[in-house]
Design an enzyme around this catalytic site. Structure first.
Site, mmCIF file in Angstrom:
data_model
loop_
_atom_site.group_PDB
_atom_site.id
_atom_site.type_symbol
_atom_site.label_atom_id
_atom_site.label_comp_id
_atom_site.label_asym_id
_atom_site.label_seq_id
_atom_site.Cartn_x
_atom_site.Cartn_y
_atom_site.Cartn_z
ATOM 1 C CG ASP A 33 -14.078 -13.343 -24.745
ATOM 2 O OD1 ASP A 33 -13.501 -13.808 -23.147
ATOM 3 O OD2 ASP A 33 -14.719 -14.020 -24.620
ATOM 4 C CG ASN A 88 -10.036 -16.984 -15.211
ATOM 5 O OD1 ASN A 88 -10.093 -15.909 -14.505
ATOM 6 N ND2 ASN A 88 -11.116 -17.279 -16.512
ATOM 7 C CD GLN A 95 -5.470 -21.686 -18.072
ATOM 8 O OE1 GLN A 95 -4.535 -21.595 -16.605
ATOM 9 N NE2 GLN A 95 -4.699 -20.959 -18.684
ATOM 10 C CB SER A 96 -12.455 -22.864 -21.057
ATOM 11 O OG SER A 96 -12.106 -21.264 -21.368
ATOM 12 C CG HIS A 101 -6.367 -16.690 -21.977
ATOM 13 N ND1 HIS A 101 -5.914 -17.756 -22.235
ATOM 14 C CD2 HIS A 101 -7.569 -15.986 -21.824
ATOM 15 C CE1 HIS A 101 -6.831 -17.974 -21.307
ATOM 16 N NE2 HIS A 101 -8.434 -17.372 -21.298
ATOM 17 C CG HIS A 103 -9.842 -12.866 -19.322
ATOM 18 N ND1 HIS A 103 -10.934 -13.239 -19.892
ATOM 19 C CD2 HIS A 103 -9.698 -14.265 -19.465
ATOM 20 C CE1 HIS A 103 -11.366 -14.163 -20.581
ATOM 21 N NE2 HIS A 103 -10.218 -14.698 -19.590
HETATM 22 P P1 AMP Z 1 -10.809 -18.719 -20.216
HETATM 23 O O1 AMP Z 1 -11.963 -19.479 -19.270
HETATM 24 O O2 AMP Z 1 -9.965 -17.912 -18.845
HETATM 25 O O3 AMP Z 1 -9.800 -19.493 -20.507
HETATM 26 O O4 AMP Z 1 -10.866 -17.683 -20.785
HETATM 27 C C1 AMP Z 1 -10.936 -18.241 -22.555
HETATM 28 C C2 AMP Z 1 -11.735 -17.111 -23.053
HETATM 29 O O5 AMP Z 1 -11.509 -16.909 -24.407
HETATM 30 C C3 AMP Z 1 -13.044 -16.541 -22.962
HETATM 31 O O6 AMP Z 1 -14.276 -15.441 -23.006
HETATM 32 C C4 AMP Z 1 -13.942 -17.572 -24.858
HETATM 33 O O7 AMP Z 1 -15.290 -16.953 -24.980
HETATM 34 C C5 AMP Z 1 -12.350 -16.860 -25.507
HETATM 35 N N1 AMP Z 1 -12.752 -17.850 -26.636
HETATM 36 C C6 AMP Z 1 -12.228 -18.704 -27.412
HETATM 37 N N2 AMP Z 1 -12.625 -18.812 -28.375
HETATM 38 C C7 AMP Z 1 -12.306 -17.433 -28.663
HETATM 39 C C8 AMP Z 1 -11.538 -17.207 -30.108
HETATM 40 N N3 AMP Z 1 -11.932 -17.863 -30.957
HETATM 41 N N4 AMP Z 1 -11.999 -15.712 -30.231
HETATM 42 C C9 AMP Z 1 -12.228 -14.913 -29.575
HETATM 43 N N5 AMP Z 1 -12.638 -15.428 -28.159
HETATM 44 C C10 AMP Z 1 -12.524 -16.499 -27.665
#
Ligand code: AMP
Length: 115
Positions: A33, A88, A95-96, A101, A103
């Site tokens: 991450d 998430n 979830q963003s 994915h 974690h």
């Molecule tokens: P979520 O908020 O559960 O959707 O998690 C998305 C995760 O993706 C977050 O922890 C971000 O830090 C991570 N993330 C976003 N873009 C990248 C990227 N290019 N490489 C690695 N991690 C990323």
């Protein structure tokens, strides 16, 4: 959907966006991450695009199992095998990125319930 050109995790899985990949199978990729929340924080994603964990479970249960198994392997190889696995699911719970994915979080004590 196999791949979505607008999805950053599809592009990481395809090798078009750089990432620190720590494990890979034909169908699953694990990478660190960008904003780690624990000493070990790895994201495990399927190469194919699925929006979230329930969507993946409905579409391809063996792929979800492979994702979880890969998370366990990463936790054993890069840590002591104990880990928290978080999916998430929905913007309201954090979830963003809408490509499923897991974690894999490890390497420090963790409180319960999660915040
Ligand atoms: P979520 O908020 O559960 O959707 O998690 C998305 C995760 O993706 C977050 O922890 C971000 O830090 C991570 N993330 C976003 N873009 C990248 C990227 N290019 N490489 C690695 N991690 C990323």
């Amino acid at each position: 959907m196999p791949q979505d050109p607008d999805c950053v995790f599809c592009r990481i899985a395809a090798g078009d966006v750089p990432a620190t990949v720590v494990a890979r199978t034909d169908r699953v990729v694990a990478f660190r991450d960008l904003d780690p929340q624990a000493p070990l924080h790895v994201l495990v994603v399927p190469v194919d695009h699925h929006r979230d964990a329930p969507a993946l479970a409905a579409a391809d249960p063996p792929l979800l199992a492979e994702l979880v198994a890969t998370g366990g392997r990463v936790a054993a190889e890069l840590g002591d095998g104990q880990f928290r696995l978080v999916f998430n699911t929905g913007a309201g719970v954090g979830q963003s990125v809408f490509h499923v994915h897991g974690h894999v979080l490890a390497g420090r004590p963790m409180s319960w319930p999660p915040g």
